[in-house]
Motif scaffolding. Structure first.
Motif, PDB file in Angstrom:
ATOM      1  N   CYS A 281       0.809  -1.225   0.000  1.00 50.27           N
ATOM      2  CA  CYS A 281       0.000   0.000   0.000  1.00 50.27           C
ATOM      3  C   CYS A 281       0.837   1.267   0.000  1.00 50.27           C
ATOM      4  O   CYS A 281       0.483   2.256  -0.625  1.00 50.27           O
ATOM      5  CB  CYS A 281      -0.925  -0.020   1.208  1.00 50.27           C
TER       6      CYS A 281
ATOM      7  N   CYS B  86      -0.902  -2.561   4.861  1.00 49.51           N
ATOM      8  CA  CYS B  86      -0.751  -3.972   4.449  1.00 49.51           C
ATOM      9  C   CYS B  86       0.337  -4.724   5.212  1.00 49.51           C
ATOM     10  O   CYS B  86       0.390  -5.946   5.174  1.00 49.51           O
ATOM     11  CB  CYS B  86      -0.491  -4.050   2.955  1.00 49.51           C
ATOM     12  N   LEU B  87       1.237  -4.019   5.855  1.00 53.89           N
ATOM     13  CA  LEU B  87       2.353  -4.589   6.642  1.00 53.89           C
ATOM     14  C   LEU B  87       3.346  -5.392   5.803  1.00 53.89           C
ATOM     15  O   LEU B  87       4.092  -6.213   6.342  1.00 53.89           O
ATOM     16  CB  LEU B  87       1.820  -5.451   7.793  1.00 53.89           C
TER      17      LEU B  87
ATOM     18  N   CYS C 270       5.900  -4.258   4.406  1.00 56.49           N
ATOM     19  CA  CYS C 270       7.214  -3.598   4.381  1.00 56.49           C
ATOM     20  C   CYS C 270       7.913  -3.611   5.734  1.00 56.49           C
ATOM     21  O   CYS C 270       8.841  -2.834   5.930  1.00 56.49           O
ATOM     22  CB  CYS C 270       7.031  -2.157   3.910  1.00 56.49           C
TER      23      CYS C 270
ATOM     24  N   CYS D 162       7.278   2.128   5.319  1.00 55.01           N
ATOM     25  CA  CYS D 162       6.519   3.199   4.651  1.00 55.01           C
ATOM     26  C   CYS D 162       6.013   4.272   5.598  1.00 55.01           C
ATOM     27  O   CYS D 162       5.697   5.375   5.148  1.00 55.01           O
ATOM     28  CB  CYS D 162       5.361   2.621   3.844  1.00 55.01           C
TER      29      CYS D 162
HETATM   30  S1  FES Z   1       2.277  -1.162   5.343  1.00 53.71           S
HETATM   31 FE1  FES Z   1       1.768  -1.424   3.257  1.00 53.71          FE
HETATM   32  S2  FES Z   1       3.644  -0.910   2.284  1.00 53.71           S
HETATM   33 FE2  FES Z   1       4.055  -0.474   4.340  1.00 53.71          FE
END
Ligand code: FES
Ligand SMILES: Cc1cc2nc3c(=O)[nH]c(=O)nc-3n(C[C@H](O)[C@H](O)[C@H](O)COP(=O)(O)OP(=O)(O)OC[C@H]3O[C@@H](n4cnc5c(N)ncnc54)[C@H](O)[C@@H]3O)c2cc1C
Length: 267
Positions: free
Chosen positions: A226, A231-232, A234, A250
């Motif tokens: 995202c 979305c976690l 990264c 992010c």
């Molecule tokens: S939480 Fe989705 S790209 Fe970092």
């Protein structure tokens, strides 16, 4: 508190090849040009490619608020970046930003070391631009694979920085990796260091910087979904006091303090 709208439509001013596989994309958007800090990034929707659902993250290389301009430098590696090479002046780019946390720039003149590798060189332009305005002294060490991939040296020289280039094959500047030539820069008085480059470079330079006990910030890359914290995909391990916790590149990054970063082999 009003929520800031991070969505922007930015017309292309220019999109030019600057070395074998890197392009410099200059875009016009007032809020991004005014509000983006060095080290922050934008998440670009690739135009005319409905199949590329995920936006692509790119660090902002330089802002020119007085002209409402900002630029990124991208390396052509896959479908999205290949499609971006078709962008023409007046095409409009849909993007989100500024995202993440940037580098901290001291208000007073400081002796600084800037270390960059590959496309990680470009975000350091923005750092150099800010440091120049504080009358800071800069030594810049940049690493590339070969002479055909060298770019941006003149930008740092224009800011009065001492600039050292290394290439893996020795076809330009000093032969070898940035880490092999870092000693030449560390002989000087260095108060702060800023690092942006590929993970192997970061792994190689961190022990040297730790030993020198220099205040240092490093921009990390991660695979992103995202780009804004949901979305976690990264997450990386980061020290928080005695604990090691997961943080999102992010949102909590991409810039982290050297002492907080936990590399793979340390977990
Ligand atoms: S939480 Fe989705 S790209 Fe970092
Ligand atoms: C915070 C952040 C800042 C970035 N800044 C820049 C920048 O200033 N300039 C720049 O050129 N690139 C930057 N990147 C990397 C850039 O986002 C990817 O290269 C790009 O998304 C690839 O898109 P693609 O569709 O061309 O490649 P894809 O077709 O999606 O993939 C092609 C190849 O690229 C690799 N790749 C894809 N995404 C990444 C990634 N995030 N990191 C490393 N490798 C990846 C894939 O493994 C694959 O080998 C940044 C990434 C992050 C997370």
């Amino acid at each position: 508190m009003n929520k800031v709208d991070l969505r922007h439509s930015a017309p292309v001013v220019s999109n030019t090849r600057i070395c074998t596989d890197h392009y410099r994309l200059v875009l016009q958007e007032d809020r991004l040009a005014s509000a983006t800090l060095p080290g922050q990034f934008v998440n670009i929707r690739v135009h005319n490619r409905e199949d590329l659902i995920l936006r692509r993250p790119f660090s902002v290389a330089l802002v020119k608020p007085e002209q409402s301009l900002f630029e990124i430098v991208y390396r052509v590696v896959g479908k999205g970046t290949s499609a971006m090479t078709d962008l023409q002046p007046d095409d409009v780019v849909n993007l989100l930003g500024p995202l993440g946390k940037g580098f901290r720039i001291p208000k007073k003149a400081t002796n600084c070391l800037l270390l960059g590798g590959g496309c990680g060189v470009a975000p350091l332009w923005g750092v150099a631009d800010k440091l120049y305005r504080t009358n800071s002294k800069m030594i810049v060490v940049l690493g590339f694979q070969s002479s055909a991939m060298v770019f941006g040296e003149d930008k740092f020289q224009a800011y009065g920085a001492d600039t050292l280039i290394t290439t893996d094959d020795g076809s330009y500047g000093l032969k070898g990796f940035v880490s092999e030539h870092l000693g030449k820069a560390m002989d000087r008085q260095i108060d702060r260091a800023y690092v942006c480059g590929p993970t192997p470079m970061i792994k190689a330079v961190t022990p040297i910087l730790k030993q020198a006990n220099v205040a240092c910030e490093i921009s990390l890359e991660a695979y992103m979904g995202c780009g804004f914290g949901v979305c976690l995909s990264c997450v990386v391990s980061v020290r928080n006091g005695e604990a090691i916790e997961k943080q999102r590149v992010c949102v909590e990054g991409p810039v982290f303090r050297l002492e907080d970063i936990v590399l793979d082999h340390e977990t």
